[in-house]
Design a protein around this motif. Structure first.
Motif, PDB file in Angstrom:
ATOM      1  N   LEU A  54       0.828  -1.211   0.000  1.00 44.40           N
ATOM      2  CA  LEU A  54       0.000   0.000   0.000  1.00 44.40           C
ATOM      3  C   LEU A  54       0.861   1.258   0.000  1.00 44.40           C
ATOM      4  CD1 LEU A  54      -2.842  -1.033   2.468  1.00 44.40           C
ATOM      5  CD2 LEU A  54      -3.076  -0.548   0.030  1.00 44.40           C
ATOM      6  N   ARG A  55       1.953   1.242   0.731  1.00 40.66           N
ATOM      7  CA  ARG A  55       2.835   2.418   0.758  1.00 40.66           C
ATOM      8  C   ARG A  55       3.356   2.736  -0.643  1.00 40.66           C
ATOM      9  NH1 ARG A  55       5.480   0.784   6.459  1.00 40.66           N
ATOM     10  NH2 ARG A  55       4.525   2.421   7.737  1.00 40.66           N
ATOM     11  N   LYS A  56       3.703   1.703  -1.390  1.00 41.67           N
ATOM     12  CA  LYS A  56       4.189   1.922  -2.753  1.00 41.67           C
ATOM     13  C   LYS A  56       3.081   2.506  -3.634  1.00 41.67           C
ATOM     14  CE  LYS A  56       7.626  -1.797  -2.530  1.00 41.67           C
ATOM     15  NZ  LYS A  56       8.016  -3.144  -3.027  1.00 41.67           N
ATOM     16  N   LYS A  57       1.849   2.016  -3.454  1.00 41.74           N
ATOM     17  CA  LYS A  57       0.742   2.499  -4.279  1.00 41.74           C
ATOM     18  C   LYS A  57       0.348   3.934  -3.939  1.00 41.74           C
ATOM     19  CE  LYS A  57      -1.224  -2.027  -5.291  1.00 41.74           C
ATOM     20  NZ  LYS A  57      -2.400  -2.936  -5.208  1.00 41.74           N
ATOM     21  N   LEU A  58       0.630   4.357  -2.705  1.00 39.29           N
ATOM     22  CA  LEU A  58       0.254   5.714  -2.289  1.00 39.29           C
ATOM     23  C   LEU A  58       1.309   6.752  -2.650  1.00 39.29           C
ATOM     24  CD1 LEU A  58      -1.360   5.198   1.232  1.00 39.29           C
ATOM     25  CD2 LEU A  58      -2.354   4.959  -1.039  1.00 39.29           C
ATOM     26  N   ALA A  59       2.416   6.323  -3.203  1.00 38.59           N
ATOM     27  CA  ALA A  59       3.487   7.272  -3.555  1.00 38.59           C
ATOM     28  C   ALA A  59       2.949   8.369  -4.468  1.00 38.59           C
ATOM     29  CB  ALA A  59       4.635   6.541  -4.240  1.00 38.59           C
ATOM     30  N   GLY A  60       3.173   9.615  -4.082  1.00 38.43           N
ATOM     31  CA  GLY A  60       2.722  10.751  -4.887  1.00 38.43           C
ATOM     32  C   GLY A  60       1.271  11.127  -4.679  1.00 38.43           C
ATOM     33  N   SER A  61       0.580  10.482  -3.712  1.00 35.61           N
ATOM     34  CA  SER A  61      -0.841  10.758  -3.510  1.00 35.61           C
ATOM     35  C   SER A  61      -1.091  11.876  -2.509  1.00 35.61           C
ATOM     36  CB  SER A  61      -1.556   9.508  -2.999  1.00 35.61           C
ATOM     37  OG  SER A  61      -1.137   9.196  -1.679  1.00 35.61           O
ATOM     38  N   GLY A  62      -0.033  12.289  -1.796  1.00 30.36           N
ATOM     39  CA  GLY A  62      -0.215  13.277  -0.736  1.00 30.36           C
ATOM     40  C   GLY A  62      -0.609  12.636   0.583  1.00 30.36           C
ATOM     41  N   ALA A  63      -0.703  11.296   0.612  1.00 26.25           N
ATOM     42  CA  ALA A  63      -1.019  10.570   1.843  1.00 26.25           C
ATOM     43  C   ALA A  63       0.064   9.536   2.091  1.00 26.25           C
ATOM     44  CB  ALA A  63      -2.378   9.894   1.732  1.00 26.25           C
ATOM     45  N   GLN A  64       0.308   9.247   3.360  1.00 25.75           N
ATOM     46  CA  GLN A  64       1.314   8.260   3.711  1.00 25.75           C
ATOM     47  C   GLN A  64       0.828   7.411   4.889  1.00 25.75           C
ATOM     48  OE1 GLN A  64       4.890  10.202   5.021  1.00 25.75           O
ATOM     49  NE2 GLN A  64       3.900  11.262   6.722  1.00 25.75           N
ATOM     50  N   ILE A  65       1.363   6.197   4.975  1.00 27.58           N
ATOM     51  CA  ILE A  65       1.073   5.324   6.117  1.00 27.58           C
ATOM     52  C   ILE A  65       2.265   5.395   7.047  1.00 27.58           C
ATOM     53  CG2 ILE A  65       0.577   2.983   6.896  1.00 27.58           C
ATOM     54  CD1 ILE A  65      -0.569   2.409   4.118  1.00 27.58           C
ATOM     55  N   ARG A  66       2.028   5.915   8.260  1.00 28.79           N
ATOM     56  CA  ARG A  66       3.113   6.066   9.227  1.00 28.79           C
ATOM     57  C   ARG A  66       2.991   4.980  10.289  1.00 28.79           C
ATOM     58  NH1 ARG A  66       4.346   9.886  13.680  1.00 28.79           N
ATOM     59  NH2 ARG A  66       2.336  10.915  13.367  1.00 28.79           N
ATOM     60  N   THR A  67       4.135   4.388  10.665  1.00 27.03           N
ATOM     61  CA  THR A  67       4.173   3.400  11.738  1.00 27.03           C
ATOM     62  C   THR A  67       4.450   4.109  13.056  1.00 27.03           C
ATOM     63  OG1 THR A  67       5.027   1.686  10.248  1.00 27.03           O
ATOM     64  CG2 THR A  67       5.293   1.318  12.613  1.00 27.03           C
TER      65      THR A  67
END
Length: 229
Positions: free
Chosen positions: A204-217
């Motif tokens: 999912l992190r790879k798919k969100l690249a450039g979306s303005g959203a990120q998954i933070r741990t």
């Protein structure tokens, strides 16, 4: 969604299970009052589908009991999980009895499977006080339409990845633990291991690249979807 399906008719239960699982939902099943009460106590669900005519237990000639027994027991202990009652008994007095026992919706047999799923979405949406659409940055999800968009462009996503991302984004800003995600996305006999969950998060992190959203741990807490700095 994590769904508990309580239905003693094996053929009908199989048809409903297949439909809901094909749509990406995680479904646990019960065919007796005994099993339904046990599952509902040990596992949290987003919504429950409940038949009214149920065997008491698996022993031969155990007799029938009302599914409302299961519902009343859950409500008595303070469980507010939305409940859709499915039954062949479609009389007004029985509808009233079901609603008075704490059911949230009532659908008589025969029914359309598409309508069942639509009603489940409506119940979960109503209980959460929100809707089926969420957005963070240029990332947006529509759960009712089962669409995922990046920068306005529709993207394809496997059902379980979709459910992981939905859990992380509902509501926006919520920290979701690994335990919560595993519980939502696993069947009782098919527990999602940590390495599988981490693989989902990595994809999912790879798919969100450039979306303005990120998954933070958040170490020791879980995961959070947030706008990129």
């Amino acid at each position: 969604m994590r769904i508990l399906l309580v239905e003693d008719d094996a053929v009908l239960r199989g048809v409903i299970l297949r439909k809901l699982r094909e749509s990406g939902h995680r479904v646990d099943e019960a065919a007796t009052v005994e099993d339904a009460e046990h599952l509902w106590r040990v596992q949290a669900f987003d919504v429950v589908i409940l038949d009214l005519n149920l065997p008491l237990n698996k022993r031969p000639q155990s007799g029938l009991a009302s599914g409302l027994t299961v519902l009343r027991s859950a409500r008595a202990r303070g469980d507010r999980t939305p409940v859709l009652v499915l039954t062949a008994r479609n009389r007004t007095d029985e509808r009233i009895a079901g609603l008075n026992a704490g059911a949230d919706d009532y659908l008589g047999k025969p029914f359309d499977l598409g309508e069942v799923e639509a009603r489940l979405h409506a119940l979960v949406r109503r209980s959460a006080g929100g809707n089926d659409r969420v957005a963070v940055g240029q990332l947006s999800l529509d759960r009712a339409a089962r669409t995922f968009q990046l920068n306005g462009q529709l993207m394809e996503m496997p059902a379980r990845e979709f459910e992981v991302l939905w859990e992380l984004m509902t509501p926006p800003g919520r920290v979701c633990s690994k335990r919560e995600l595993s519980a939502k996305l696993s069947d009782l006999d098919d527990l999602l291991p940590d390495n599988a969950l981490e693989a989902f998060i990595s994809r999912l992190r790879k798919k969100l690249a450039g979306s303005g959203a990120q998954i933070r741990t958040l170490r020791g807490l879980g995961y959070l979807v947030e706008p990129e700095a």
